[in-house]
Design a protein around this motif. Structure first.
Motif, PDB file in Angstrom:
ATOM      1  N   LEU A 116      27.492 -41.646   2.456  1.00 10.74           N
ATOM      2  CA  LEU A 116      26.650 -42.707   1.644  1.00 10.74           C
ATOM      3  C   LEU A 116      25.856 -41.901   0.618  1.00 10.74           C
ATOM      4  N   PHE A 117      24.901 -40.908   1.184  1.00  9.69           N
ATOM      5  CA  PHE A 117      24.148 -40.399   0.144  1.00  9.69           C
ATOM      6  C   PHE A 117      24.901 -39.359  -0.787  1.00  9.69           C
ATOM      7  N   ILE A 118      25.661 -38.619  -0.281  1.00 10.99           N
ATOM      8  CA  ILE A 118      26.266 -37.406  -0.958  1.00 10.99           C
ATOM      9  C   ILE A 118      27.158 -37.988  -2.125  1.00 10.99           C
ATOM     10  N   ALA A 119      28.259 -39.010  -1.873  1.00  9.20           N
ATOM     11  CA  ALA A 119      29.318 -39.319  -2.668  1.00  9.20           C
ATOM     12  C   ALA A 119      28.909 -39.907  -3.963  1.00  9.20           C
ATOM     13  N   PRO A 120      27.803 -40.742  -4.130  1.00  9.57           N
ATOM     14  CA  PRO A 120      27.307 -41.127  -5.599  1.00  9.57           C
ATOM     15  C   PRO A 120      26.983 -39.733  -6.386  1.00  9.57           C
ATOM     16  N   CYS A 121      26.371 -38.701  -5.608  1.00  5.64           N
ATOM     17  CA  CYS A 121      25.954 -37.470  -6.463  1.00  5.64           C
ATOM     18  C   CYS A 121      27.203 -36.840  -6.973  1.00  5.64           C
ATOM     19  N   ILE A 122      28.251 -36.666  -6.186  1.00  7.00           N
ATOM     20  CA  ILE A 122      29.436 -36.192  -6.479  1.00  7.00           C
ATOM     21  C   ILE A 122      30.109 -36.944  -7.521  1.00  7.00           C
ATOM     22  N   ILE A 123      30.261 -38.132  -7.381  1.00  6.27           N
ATOM     23  CA  ILE A 123      31.094 -39.124  -8.317  1.00  6.27           C
ATOM     24  C   ILE A 123      30.475 -39.041  -9.580  1.00  6.27           C
ATOM     25  N   LEU A 124      29.033 -39.240  -9.805  1.00 12.82           N
ATOM     26  CA  LEU A 124      28.275 -38.873 -11.105  1.00 12.82           C
ATOM     27  C   LEU A 124      28.482 -37.610 -11.754  1.00 12.82           C
ATOM     28  N   THR A 125      28.613 -36.403 -10.976  1.00  7.56           N
ATOM     29  CA  THR A 125      29.051 -35.326 -11.442  1.00  7.56           C
ATOM     30  C   THR A 125      30.290 -35.198 -12.289  1.00  7.56           C
ATOM     31  N   PHE A 126      31.234 -35.847 -11.935  1.00  9.75           N
ATOM     32  CA  PHE A 126      32.563 -35.781 -12.539  1.00  9.75           C
ATOM     33  C   PHE A 126      32.627 -37.022 -13.453  1.00  9.75           C
ATOM     34  N   ILE A 127      31.907 -38.003 -13.432  1.00  8.17           N
ATOM     35  CA  ILE A 127      32.023 -39.099 -14.586  1.00  8.17           C
ATOM     36  C   ILE A 127      31.131 -38.774 -15.850  1.00  8.17           C
ATOM     37  N   ILE A 128      30.205 -38.253 -15.620  1.00 10.90           N
ATOM     38  CA  ILE A 128      29.253 -38.012 -16.768  1.00 10.90           C
ATOM     39  C   ILE A 128      29.866 -37.184 -17.769  1.00 10.90           C
ATOM     40  N   PRO A 129      30.697 -35.943 -17.582  1.00  9.11           N
ATOM     41  CA  PRO A 129      31.322 -35.208 -18.523  1.00  9.11           C
ATOM     42  C   PRO A 129      32.359 -36.164 -19.191  1.00  9.11           C
ATOM     43  N   VAL A 130      33.217 -36.868 -18.292  1.00 12.60           N
ATOM     44  CA  VAL A 130      34.297 -37.651 -18.741  1.00 12.60           C
ATOM     45  C   VAL A 130      33.691 -38.891 -19.858  1.00 12.60           C
ATOM     46  N   PHE A 131      32.565 -39.346 -19.430  1.00 14.46           N
ATOM     47  CA  PHE A 131      31.864 -40.296 -20.470  1.00 14.46           C
ATOM     48  C   PHE A 131      31.498 -39.860 -21.692  1.00 14.46           C
ATOM     49  N   PHE A 132      30.828 -38.597 -21.383  1.00 12.96           N
ATOM     50  CA  PHE A 132      30.473 -37.938 -22.856  1.00 12.96           C
ATOM     51  C   PHE A 132      31.801 -37.555 -23.647  1.00 12.96           C
ATOM     52  N   HIS A 133      32.669 -37.165 -23.068  1.00 10.68           N
ATOM     53  CA  HIS A 133      34.072 -36.691 -23.787  1.00 10.68           C
ATOM     54  C   HIS A 133      34.654 -37.918 -24.388  1.00 10.68           C
ATOM     55  N   LYS A 134      34.633 -39.036 -23.653  1.00 12.71           N
ATOM     56  CA  LYS A 134      35.430 -40.269 -24.212  1.00 12.71           C
ATOM     57  C   LYS A 134      34.803 -40.789 -25.657  1.00 12.71           C
ATOM     58  N   PHE A 135      33.447 -40.717 -25.408  1.00 11.84           N
ATOM     59  CA  PHE A 135      32.580 -41.445 -26.425  1.00 11.84           C
ATOM     60  C   PHE A 135      31.975 -40.469 -27.431  1.00 11.84           C
ATOM     61  N   LYS A 136      32.275 -39.259 -27.310  1.00 14.04           N
ATOM     62  CA  LYS A 136      32.220 -38.180 -28.183  1.00 14.04           C
ATOM     63  C   LYS A 136      30.583 -37.973 -28.345  1.00 14.04           C
ATOM     64  N   LEU A 137      29.863 -38.403 -27.321  1.00 12.80           N
ATOM     65  CA  LEU A 137      28.461 -38.010 -27.354  1.00 12.80           C
ATOM     66  C   LEU A 137      27.990 -36.644 -27.441  1.00 12.80           C
ATOM     67  N   TYR A 138      28.976 -35.666 -27.404  1.00 13.83           N
ATOM     68  CA  TYR A 138      28.572 -34.484 -27.194  1.00 13.83           C
ATOM     69  C   TYR A 138      28.411 -33.871 -28.709  1.00 13.83           C
ATOM     70  N   GLU A 139      28.680 -34.662 -29.800  1.00  9.37           N
ATOM     71  CA  GLU A 139      28.454 -34.326 -31.107  1.00  9.37           C
ATOM     72  C   GLU A 139      27.055 -34.807 -31.487  1.00  9.37           C
ATOM     73  N   ASN A 140      26.595 -33.857 -32.297  1.00 11.81           N
ATOM     74  CA  ASN A 140      25.217 -34.462 -32.891  1.00 11.81           C
ATOM     75  C   ASN A 140      25.595 -35.172 -34.237  1.00 11.81           C
ATOM     76  N   THR A 141      25.385 -36.460 -34.145  1.00 11.60           N
ATOM     77  CA  THR A 141      25.602 -36.897 -35.175  1.00 11.60           C
ATOM     78  C   THR A 141      24.383 -37.738 -35.688  1.00 11.60           C
ATOM     79  N   PHE A 142      23.547 -37.016 -36.306  1.00 11.60           N
ATOM     80  CA  PHE A 142      22.230 -37.603 -36.680  1.00 11.60           C
ATOM     81  C   PHE A 142      22.383 -38.223 -38.108  1.00 11.60           C
ATOM     82  N   PRO A 143      21.620 -39.375 -38.566  1.00  3.42           N
ATOM     83  CA  PRO A 143      21.839 -40.098 -39.732  1.00  3.42           C
ATOM     84  C   PRO A 143      20.971 -38.861 -40.828  1.00  3.42           C
ATOM     85  N   LYS A 144      21.975 -39.015 -41.860  1.00  2.56           N
ATOM     86  CA  LYS A 144      21.384 -38.033 -43.102  1.00  2.56           C
ATOM     87  C   LYS A 144      20.785 -38.846 -43.973  1.00  2.56           C
ATOM     88  N   TYR A 145      19.619 -38.122 -44.338  1.00  2.00           N
ATOM     89  CA  TYR A 145      18.691 -38.875 -45.073  1.00  2.00           C
ATOM     90  C   TYR A 145      18.822 -38.121 -46.634  1.00  2.00           C
TER      91      TYR A 145
END
Length: 146
Positions: A116-145
């Protein structure tokens, strides 16, 4: 003659202080550690007789007995002139050595609690990279002025 009056006055004053002290003090009994043992510890021992403290730590189930023992000892210390700290510590140390000897060892929790205590940590470790890759949050897209 003056010395005799002083003696009578001081003797009367001492008598008044003595009587006042016994009335104000509430008639405290003399310190007798056997009373504390008989009234508090024997009751606790009788309560603990039904518990299997030799096999496992009895702490969660015997908490009410322990609290009653502490309150009884505090009450007995208040109505007698026993100092509470030395007598209480001696008695509690003996009680811990007899009844709570197995409680000092740390035990691992059950496997389902570990999962119960360890499973959420392991699951989050695998979900966070997938989330970043799917929504392309790894690219730095800052607004250009411009």
């Amino acid at each position: 003659m003056k010395k005799k009056e002083t003696f009578v006055i001081s003797a009367g004053f001492i008598m008044i202080l003595t009587l006042t002290g016994s009335v104000v003090g509430g008639g405290k009994q003399p310190c007798n550690r056997a009373d504390i043992y008989e009234k508090c510890v024997l009751t606790f021992n009788q309560s603990m007789a039904a518990v299997d403290y030799q096999l496992k730590c009895p702490w969660p189930t015997t908490r009410q007995y322990y609290i009653k023992l502490l309150l009884c000892m505090e009450y007995m210390a208040n109505i007698t002139s026993c100092p509470p700290a030395p007598s209480t510590h001696e008695v509690l140390l003996k009680i811990h050595q007899v009844y709570y000897l197995l409680c000092s060892h740390m035990m691992d929790p059950d496997w389902h609690l570990l999962v119960l205590f360890i499973a959420p940590c392991i699951i989050l470790t695998f979900i966070i990279p997938v989330f970043f890759h799917k929504f392309k949050l790894y690219e730095n897209t800052f607004p250009k002025y411009d």
